[in-house]
Design an enzyme around this catalytic site. Sequence first.
Site, PDB file in Angstrom:
ATOM      1  N   GLY A  92       0.841  -1.285  -0.085  1.00 51.53           N
ATOM      2  CA  GLY A  92       0.150  -0.084   0.075  1.00 51.53           C
ATOM      3  C   GLY A  92       0.665   1.238   0.119  1.00 51.53           C
ATOM      4  O   GLY A  92       1.943   1.219   0.035  1.00 51.53           O
TER       5      GLY A  92
ATOM      6  N   GLY B  56       2.612   3.861   1.544  1.00 52.63           N
ATOM      7  CA  GLY B  56       3.044   3.784   2.973  1.00 52.63           C
ATOM      8  C   GLY B  56       3.673   5.435   3.106  1.00 52.63           C
ATOM      9  O   GLY B  56       3.611   5.732   4.335  1.00 52.63           O
ATOM     10  N   ARG B  57       3.663   6.188   2.086  1.00 55.65           N
ATOM     11  CA  ARG B  57       4.479   7.408   2.215  1.00 55.65           C
ATOM     12  C   ARG B  57       3.912   8.528   1.030  1.00 55.65           C
ATOM     13  O   ARG B  57       4.611   9.321   0.833  1.00 55.65           O
ATOM     14  CB  ARG B  57       5.805   7.471   2.184  1.00 55.65           C
ATOM     15  CG  ARG B  57       6.705   6.755   1.431  1.00 55.65           C
ATOM     16  CD  ARG B  57       7.886   6.917   1.284  1.00 55.65           C
ATOM     17  NE  ARG B  57       8.843   5.925   0.276  1.00 55.65           N
ATOM     18  CZ  ARG B  57      10.022   6.119   0.205  1.00 55.65           C
ATOM     19  NH1 ARG B  57      10.620   6.999   0.835  1.00 55.65           N
ATOM     20  NH2 ARG B  57      10.601   5.229  -0.477  1.00 55.65           N
TER      21      ARG B  57
ATOM     22  N   LYS C  70       4.599  12.959  -2.307  1.00 60.53           N
ATOM     23  CA  LYS C  70       5.189  11.287  -1.680  1.00 60.53           C
ATOM     24  C   LYS C  70       6.198  11.820  -0.796  1.00 60.53           C
ATOM     25  O   LYS C  70       7.001  12.816  -1.159  1.00 60.53           O
ATOM     26  CB  LYS C  70       6.038  10.683  -2.847  1.00 60.53           C
ATOM     27  CG  LYS C  70       6.995   9.659  -2.500  1.00 60.53           C
ATOM     28  CD  LYS C  70       7.674   8.895  -3.736  1.00 60.53           C
ATOM     29  CE  LYS C  70       8.507   7.770  -3.291  1.00 60.53           C
ATOM     30  NZ  LYS C  70       9.240   7.191  -4.202  1.00 60.53           N
TER      31      LYS C  70
ATOM     32  N   ASP D 135       8.249   5.332   8.126  1.00 61.00           N
ATOM     33  CA  ASP D 135       8.121   6.891   8.888  1.00 61.00           C
ATOM     34  C   ASP D 135       7.245   7.664   8.005  1.00 61.00           C
ATOM     35  O   ASP D 135       6.945   8.922   8.291  1.00 61.00           O
ATOM     36  CB  ASP D 135       9.122   7.339   9.423  1.00 61.00           C
ATOM     37  CG  ASP D 135      10.140   7.654   7.811  1.00 61.00           C
ATOM     38  OD1 ASP D 135       9.834   7.496   6.958  1.00 61.00           O
ATOM     39  OD2 ASP D 135      11.422   8.127   8.215  1.00 61.00           O
ATOM     40  N   GLY D 136       6.779   6.994   6.769  1.00 61.51           N
ATOM     41  CA  GLY D 136       6.217   7.963   5.674  1.00 61.51           C
ATOM     42  C   GLY D 136       6.752   8.923   5.173  1.00 61.51           C
ATOM     43  O   GLY D 136       6.373   9.765   4.411  1.00 61.51           O
TER      44      GLY D 136
ATOM     45  N   ARG E  91      -1.376  -0.413 -10.091  1.00 58.61           N
ATOM     46  CA  ARG E  91      -0.350  -1.266 -10.201  1.00 58.61           C
ATOM     47  C   ARG E  91      -0.604  -2.634 -10.498  1.00 58.61           C
ATOM     48  O   ARG E  91      -1.979  -2.864 -10.000  1.00 58.61           O
ATOM     49  CB  ARG E  91       0.592  -1.189  -8.835  1.00 58.61           C
ATOM     50  CG  ARG E  91       1.288   0.112  -8.779  1.00 58.61           C
ATOM     51  CD  ARG E  91       0.802   0.490  -7.230  1.00 58.61           C
ATOM     52  NE  ARG E  91       1.125   1.709  -6.864  1.00 58.61           N
ATOM     53  CZ  ARG E  91       2.421   2.303  -6.767  1.00 58.61           C
ATOM     54  NH1 ARG E  91       3.273   1.571  -6.754  1.00 58.61           N
ATOM     55  NH2 ARG E  91       2.489   3.549  -6.547  1.00 58.61           N
TER      56      ARG E  91
ATOM     57  N   ASP F 234       4.486  -4.627  -7.454  1.00 58.64           N
ATOM     58  CA  ASP F 234       3.697  -3.182  -6.959  1.00 58.64           C
ATOM     59  C   ASP F 234       4.389  -1.875  -7.632  1.00 58.64           C
ATOM     60  O   ASP F 234       3.934  -0.735  -7.259  1.00 58.64           O
ATOM     61  CB  ASP F 234       4.009  -2.949  -5.501  1.00 58.64           C
ATOM     62  CG  ASP F 234       5.366  -3.459  -4.905  1.00 58.64           C
ATOM     63  OD1 ASP F 234       5.583  -4.642  -5.242  1.00 58.64           O
ATOM     64  OD2 ASP F 234       5.930  -2.414  -4.328  1.00 58.64           O
TER      65      ASP F 234
END
Length: 542
Positions: free
Chosen positions: A125, A127-128, A148, A160-161, A225, A295
């Site tokens: 997913g 994540g950041r 991003k 930590d994103g 994706r 992905d």
Amino acid sequence: MWWRRWLPACLAWGCVAALCGSRGLCPAPNASRPEPGQCPRRRAAELCAWALSSDSLLDPFPVDVIQENYVRNDVLENILDLDVSVKGSSDFLEFVSGAKVIFGSVPLAHRYGGHQFGSWAGQLGDGRAHLIGVYTNRHGERWELQLKGSGKTPYSRNGDGRAVLRSSVREFLCSEAMHYLGIPTSRAASLIVSDDDVWRDQFYNGNIKKERGAIVLRLAKSWFRIGSLEILTHSGELDLLRRLLDFIIQEHFPSIAMNDSNRYLEFFSTVVSETANLIAMWMSVGFAHGVCNTDNFSLLSITIDYGPFGFMDSYDPNFVPNTSDDERKYKIGNQASVGLFNLSKLLQALKPLLDPRQNQLASQILEGYGEYYYSRFTELFKTKLGLLGENENDNFLIAFLLKIMEDTKADFTMTFRELSEITADQLKELSIPEEFWALQDLGKHKLFSEWVTMYLLRLNSNKGDSDTKRRTRMTTVNPRYILRNWMAESAVQKANLNDFSEVQLLEQVLQHPFQRQEAAERAGYSLHPPAWAKHLKVSCSS
Ligand code: AMP
Ligand code: MG
């Protein structure tokens, strides 16, 4: 709120004193959700006259019920319809740093899965990255905008994103460079730096260092994706799989009729051929993506998720840009077969929606991938060599050249470029000017003159051609400038010290990769890479 910490430190390029208030056109900076009417004078090119919508994504799909969050610019002007001066407004800085939510935007994080380095990695997913909405521009094009490095999402897992400056500069520059090379790709609108600390173990050796964070505003027609579909099949969410697929076809594959019972097959067939096409294009410029996981493979067959990518200098089919790739799984010479693997995973994801006959046809389509890829590869390399028409020995001529390039470690980009600039007479005499350093290297091979003889003979069979025409044609497909690793590294090192001059220079130069430019020549961008470039490493850490 984490984003508040970013604001004082923002350093977008060109963000000089021209503050929003001085133009008197934008709402107060603390109005995080302006109503459209708040814009004093609604001018199309102003940020405050804008609206984003997420409805087309939100309406058809379920949204997680948990609200908390756990855990020159071509793009601005020609895609986002903004006046380039917007870069100087505080409104814009807030927007691109994630502090300002544009009217109509509902930031989203997308759930996807993926096969990573050959194995199913489960749920991943965004994540950041936050998908902040869809912008439909004056040409009627629909672009999905993402920030991003903008912080944690429910899919951040242990991350930590954030994204560090070095990887953000690389993504910004390379995605734009690929566009100007004519290769389908996501785009980048802006990069903003923070003084917030981001901690990274860059080479996974226990040496954790403080780095600077950054956020890139990036755009694609779609960010879906292969892994977007895989996750649904793996978790048995077949109704959602069908809805997502129908949505993607409807939005992005206009030539496929929604009432066609073979639409999933046609979709698969298009993705197979377009993926083959994309990888052949990567090979034609010596680009290795570095992390060819499912992905990171777009369903629209565009280049996405720039990480430890690399353009090869010396021609080497074993070139691996990513030092984290111990098994050399994603070396440049493997990309075509990795593409096949990824497409086989796409087929696996589609299988529940296909009947037995369609399943069989889909397998046949996949079997055709190799031949299609090879024909595209040949076409591109023939164009690179200036060959017109057909000749049964063309594949041999290309393979012969690549082999002597490999043996002599000749530079991939400059060999083709210098072949575009050298005259047939000079080649015939084997008198290679000194400044043609890549051909000088290639010329050391004992079979070089044999290859040249074969090449000149083949050029003679070009119908209606002349040497001037050949060279003009070849210089429009063989770049003089690519984003070599050392160039990106040099720009990153300066950027880390707040000097963005080389990032800006590269941004400008790489907009015209086929044109000789004085500033680029002075910077040494067409010269042999410096010795220190050999020791450069890029890893997955970003
Ligand atoms: P990438 O290799 O950058 O495409 O990332 C692979 C997966 O890891 C994706 O799901 C990313 O969103 C996630 N990821 C990578 N870095 C971070 C990070 N710093 N914080 C959260 N998630 C991350
Ligand atoms: Mg990724």
